[in-house]
Design a protein around this motif. Structure first.
Motif, PDB file in Angstrom:
ATOM      1  N   ALA A  85      40.235  31.956  45.683  1.00 44.82           N
ATOM      2  CA  ALA A  85      39.890  33.122  44.856  1.00 44.82           C
ATOM      3  C   ALA A  85      38.911  34.017  45.613  1.00 44.82           C
ATOM      4  O   ALA A  85      39.048  35.251  45.639  1.00 44.82           O
ATOM      5  CB  ALA A  85      39.286  32.660  43.531  1.00 44.82           C
ATOM      6  N   MET A  86      37.923  33.368  46.229  1.00 46.57           N
ATOM      7  CA  MET A  86      36.912  34.086  46.990  1.00 46.57           C
ATOM      8  C   MET A  86      37.559  34.884  48.123  1.00 46.57           C
ATOM      9  O   MET A  86      37.259  36.070  48.334  1.00 46.57           O
ATOM     10  CB  MET A  86      35.937  33.049  47.546  1.00 46.57           C
ATOM     11  CG  MET A  86      34.729  33.585  48.216  1.00 46.57           C
ATOM     12  SD  MET A  86      33.760  32.202  48.923  1.00 46.57           S
ATOM     13  CE  MET A  86      34.902  31.625  50.196  1.00 46.57           C
ATOM     14  N   GLU A  87      38.466  34.222  48.818  1.00 50.15           N
ATOM     15  CA  GLU A  87      39.172  34.843  49.938  1.00 50.15           C
ATOM     16  C   GLU A  87      39.976  36.060  49.462  1.00 50.15           C
ATOM     17  O   GLU A  87      39.938  37.127  50.100  1.00 50.15           O
ATOM     18  CB  GLU A  87      40.128  33.781  50.503  1.00 50.15           C
ATOM     19  CG  GLU A  87      40.457  33.891  51.939  1.00 50.15           C
ATOM     20  CD  GLU A  87      41.245  32.651  52.386  1.00 50.15           C
ATOM     21  OE1 GLU A  87      41.010  32.185  53.501  1.00 50.15           O
ATOM     22  OE2 GLU A  87      42.098  32.141  51.619  1.00 50.15           O
ATOM     23  N   ALA A  88      40.664  35.902  48.357  1.00 48.71           N
ATOM     24  CA  ALA A  88      41.493  36.998  47.838  1.00 48.71           C
ATOM     25  C   ALA A  88      40.618  38.187  47.446  1.00 48.71           C
ATOM     26  O   ALA A  88      40.965  39.344  47.716  1.00 48.71           O
ATOM     27  CB  ALA A  88      42.309  36.511  46.637  1.00 48.71           C
ATOM     28  N   LYS A  89      39.463  37.903  46.833  1.00 48.57           N
ATOM     29  CA  LYS A  89      38.579  39.002  46.427  1.00 48.57           C
ATOM     30  C   LYS A  89      37.983  39.698  47.644  1.00 48.57           C
ATOM     31  O   LYS A  89      37.815  40.913  47.648  1.00 48.57           O
ATOM     32  CB  LYS A  89      37.471  38.474  45.513  1.00 48.57           C
ATOM     33  CG  LYS A  89      37.987  38.135  44.120  1.00 48.57           C
ATOM     34  CD  LYS A  89      36.879  37.553  43.266  1.00 48.57           C
ATOM     35  CE  LYS A  89      37.450  36.697  42.143  1.00 48.57           C
ATOM     36  NZ  LYS A  89      36.409  35.891  41.479  1.00 48.57           N
ATOM     37  N   ALA A  90      37.658  38.917  48.669  1.00 47.16           N
ATOM     38  CA  ALA A  90      37.107  39.523  49.885  1.00 47.16           C
ATOM     39  C   ALA A  90      38.148  40.436  50.529  1.00 47.16           C
ATOM     40  O   ALA A  90      37.838  41.561  50.921  1.00 47.16           O
ATOM     41  CB  ALA A  90      36.666  38.436  50.863  1.00 47.16           C
ATOM     42  N   VAL A  91      39.395  39.949  50.599  1.00 42.35           N
ATOM     43  CA  VAL A  91      40.461  40.754  51.207  1.00 42.35           C
ATOM     44  C   VAL A  91      40.626  42.070  50.449  1.00 42.35           C
ATOM     45  O   VAL A  91      40.736  43.154  51.047  1.00 42.35           O
ATOM     46  CB  VAL A  91      41.788  39.955  51.232  1.00 42.35           C
ATOM     47  CG1 VAL A  91      42.970  40.869  51.534  1.00 42.35           C
ATOM     48  CG2 VAL A  91      41.706  38.837  52.270  1.00 42.35           C
ATOM     49  N   ALA A  92      40.618  41.984  49.117  1.00 41.53           N
ATOM     50  CA  ALA A  92      40.782  43.199  48.308  1.00 41.53           C
ATOM     51  C   ALA A  92      39.594  44.134  48.492  1.00 41.53           C
ATOM     52  O   ALA A  92      39.755  45.359  48.600  1.00 41.53           O
ATOM     53  CB  ALA A  92      40.951  42.822  46.833  1.00 41.53           C
ATOM     54  N   ALA A  93      38.393  43.554  48.564  1.00 40.96           N
ATOM     55  CA  ALA A  93      37.183  44.380  48.634  1.00 40.96           C
ATOM     56  C   ALA A  93      37.080  45.143  49.948  1.00 40.96           C
ATOM     57  O   ALA A  93      36.508  46.237  49.992  1.00 40.96           O
ATOM     58  CB  ALA A  93      35.939  43.509  48.441  1.00 40.96           C
ATOM     59  N   ILE A  94      37.628  44.567  51.017  1.00 39.09           N
ATOM     60  CA  ILE A  94      37.454  45.211  52.319  1.00 39.09           C
ATOM     61  C   ILE A  94      38.653  46.074  52.715  1.00 39.09           C
ATOM     62  O   ILE A  94      38.624  46.716  53.763  1.00 39.09           O
ATOM     63  CB  ILE A  94      37.186  44.183  53.451  1.00 39.09           C
ATOM     64  CG1 ILE A  94      38.426  43.344  53.753  1.00 39.09           C
ATOM     65  CG2 ILE A  94      35.980  43.310  53.111  1.00 39.09           C
ATOM     66  CD1 ILE A  94      38.278  42.461  54.978  1.00 39.09           C
ATOM     67  N   ALA A  95      39.664  46.111  51.880  1.00 32.29           N
ATOM     68  CA  ALA A  95      40.927  46.771  52.278  1.00 32.29           C
ATOM     69  C   ALA A  95      40.710  48.214  52.728  1.00 32.29           C
ATOM     70  O   ALA A  95      41.217  48.626  53.780  1.00 32.29           O
ATOM     71  CB  ALA A  95      41.938  46.693  51.134  1.00 32.29           C
ATOM     72  N   ALA A  96      39.954  48.984  51.966  1.00 30.83           N
ATOM     73  CA  ALA A  96      39.796  50.408  52.286  1.00 30.83           C
ATOM     74  C   ALA A  96      39.027  50.589  53.595  1.00 30.83           C
ATOM     75  O   ALA A  96      39.410  51.408  54.441  1.00 30.83           O
ATOM     76  CB  ALA A  96      39.091  51.120  51.141  1.00 30.83           C
TER      77      ALA A  96
ATOM     78  N   ALA B  90      32.236  42.832  50.970  1.00 33.58           N
ATOM     79  CA  ALA B  90      32.744  41.451  50.968  1.00 33.58           C
ATOM     80  C   ALA B  90      31.698  40.510  50.371  1.00 33.58           C
ATOM     81  O   ALA B  90      32.022  39.655  49.538  1.00 33.58           O
ATOM     82  CB  ALA B  90      33.101  41.020  52.384  1.00 33.58           C
ATOM     83  N   VAL B  91      30.448  40.680  50.772  1.00 32.43           N
ATOM     84  CA  VAL B  91      29.371  39.827  50.246  1.00 32.43           C
ATOM     85  C   VAL B  91      29.283  39.952  48.729  1.00 32.43           C
ATOM     86  O   VAL B  91      29.182  38.959  48.005  1.00 32.43           O
ATOM     87  CB  VAL B  91      28.019  40.191  50.920  1.00 32.43           C
ATOM     88  CG1 VAL B  91      26.853  39.577  50.174  1.00 32.43           C
ATOM     89  CG2 VAL B  91      28.024  39.729  52.377  1.00 32.43           C
ATOM     90  N   ALA B  92      29.356  41.196  48.246  1.00 33.03           N
ATOM     91  CA  ALA B  92      29.271  41.413  46.803  1.00 33.03           C
ATOM     92  C   ALA B  92      30.475  40.812  46.086  1.00 33.03           C
ATOM     93  O   ALA B  92      30.338  40.192  45.022  1.00 33.03           O
ATOM     94  CB  ALA B  92      29.167  42.912  46.511  1.00 33.03           C
ATOM     95  N   ALA B  93      31.657  40.961  46.700  1.00 34.23           N
ATOM     96  CA  ALA B  93      32.889  40.512  46.044  1.00 34.23           C
ATOM     97  C   ALA B  93      32.951  38.991  45.917  1.00 34.23           C
ATOM     98  O   ALA B  93      33.556  38.468  44.981  1.00 34.23           O
ATOM     99  CB  ALA B  93      34.104  41.031  46.820  1.00 34.23           C
ATOM    100  N   ALA B  96      30.105  35.615  43.155  1.00 34.80           N
ATOM    101  CA  ALA B  96      30.304  34.722  42.010  1.00 34.80           C
ATOM    102  C   ALA B  96      31.019  33.433  42.429  1.00 34.80           C
ATOM    103  O   ALA B  96      30.615  32.331  42.032  1.00 34.80           O
ATOM    104  CB  ALA B  96      31.088  35.440  40.916  1.00 34.80           C
ATOM    105  N   ASP B  97      32.060  33.579  43.240  1.00 37.66           N
ATOM    106  CA  ASP B  97      32.789  32.380  43.682  1.00 37.66           C
ATOM    107  C   ASP B  97      31.946  31.520  44.613  1.00 37.66           C
ATOM    108  O   ASP B  97      32.043  30.293  44.598  1.00 37.66           O
ATOM    109  CB  ASP B  97      34.098  32.775  44.372  1.00 37.66           C
ATOM    110  CG  ASP B  97      35.125  33.297  43.392  1.00 37.66           C
ATOM    111  OD1 ASP B  97      35.326  32.636  42.352  1.00 37.66           O
ATOM    112  OD2 ASP B  97      35.712  34.356  43.648  1.00 37.66           O
ATOM    113  N   LEU B  98      31.121  32.185  45.416  1.00 36.93           N
ATOM    114  CA  LEU B  98      30.246  31.440  46.323  1.00 36.93           C
ATOM    115  C   LEU B  98      29.243  30.610  45.502  1.00 36.93           C
ATOM    116  O   LEU B  98      28.961  29.454  45.831  1.00 36.93           O
ATOM    117  CB  LEU B  98      29.521  32.430  47.231  1.00 36.93           C
ATOM    118  CG  LEU B  98      28.951  31.910  48.535  1.00 36.93           C
ATOM    119  CD1 LEU B  98      29.993  31.205  49.374  1.00 36.93           C
ATOM    120  CD2 LEU B  98      28.345  33.077  49.340  1.00 36.93           C
ATOM    121  N   ALA B  99      28.728  31.204  44.441  1.00 35.45           N
ATOM    122  CA  ALA B  99      27.795  30.471  43.575  1.00 35.45           C
ATOM    123  C   ALA B  99      28.496  29.284  42.918  1.00 35.45           C
ATOM    124  O   ALA B  99      27.919  28.195  42.795  1.00 35.45           O
ATOM    125  CB  ALA B  99      27.218  31.415  42.517  1.00 35.45           C
TER     126      ALA B  99
END
Lengths: 113, 113
Positions: A85-96, B90-93, B96-99
């Motif tokens: 989940a973390m990985e997927a959110k990071a990928v989405a967050a950095i896309a732009a 990425a850090v912000a995204a 929650a999962d990291l916690a």
């Protein structure tokens, strides 16, 4: 991505892939083969993961009908799911920003040789 | 974080830190010292960065009054800013999962030895 948890626990693509493969393949040896990882390395990573967490992430049964079998525990499933989940959110967050960086690296073919 | 851009261009913490230090220190040698990186390694990274992008990220003046000086070009500033923005998002995204992962790794001290 590689993350460091409190207590010096490191989680990265290799361990996540191994947990996933064990869940799918049902054995540490088969998971290792699937990842082209030596048997020794796969076992070493499982032992490290199990030691890093308060209860094991992988349970193996070395004897009986399920000889050589292994499965993820509830905590193992939870760790893998959170990591993915973390990985997927990071990928989405950095896309732009990643697209903008790619633009900065792009050689303008319309003006190329 | 380390990212791969189209064309095999890799950007990670080391190159970003070097760009940042060059912008602050005004020279590749001083930036390298600040990062405890050998002069050779710092120059090698700058050459790789400059070759990877369509126009240089770092410009150096080896002679004259500004001998040994270096600065980030407009593209260098843009690349560094995008990289840092990406990292922050990425850090912000993943917070929650990291916690949640840290919780899964935590040994419950209230039940400890």
């Amino acid at each position: 991505m590689r993350v460091e948890l409190p207590g010096g626990v490191a989680l990265g693509p290799g361990k996540a892939a191994l947990l996933e493969a064990i869940g799918e393949a049902g054995s540490i040896a088969a998971a290792g083969r699937r990842l082209r990882m030596s048997y020794k390395r796969a076992w070493g990573l499982v032992e490290a993961l199990n030691a890093d967490f308060p209860t094991p992430l992988v349970e193996s049964s070395r004897g009986g009908a399920a000889q050589g079998g292994a499965h993820l525990t509830e905590r193992g499933e939870a760790v893998l799911a959170r990591y993915r989940a973390m990985e997927a959110k990071a990928v989405a967050a950095i896309a732009a920003d990643l697209a903008a960086l790619a633009d900065l690296a792009r050689r303008d073919v319309s003006h190329g040789t």
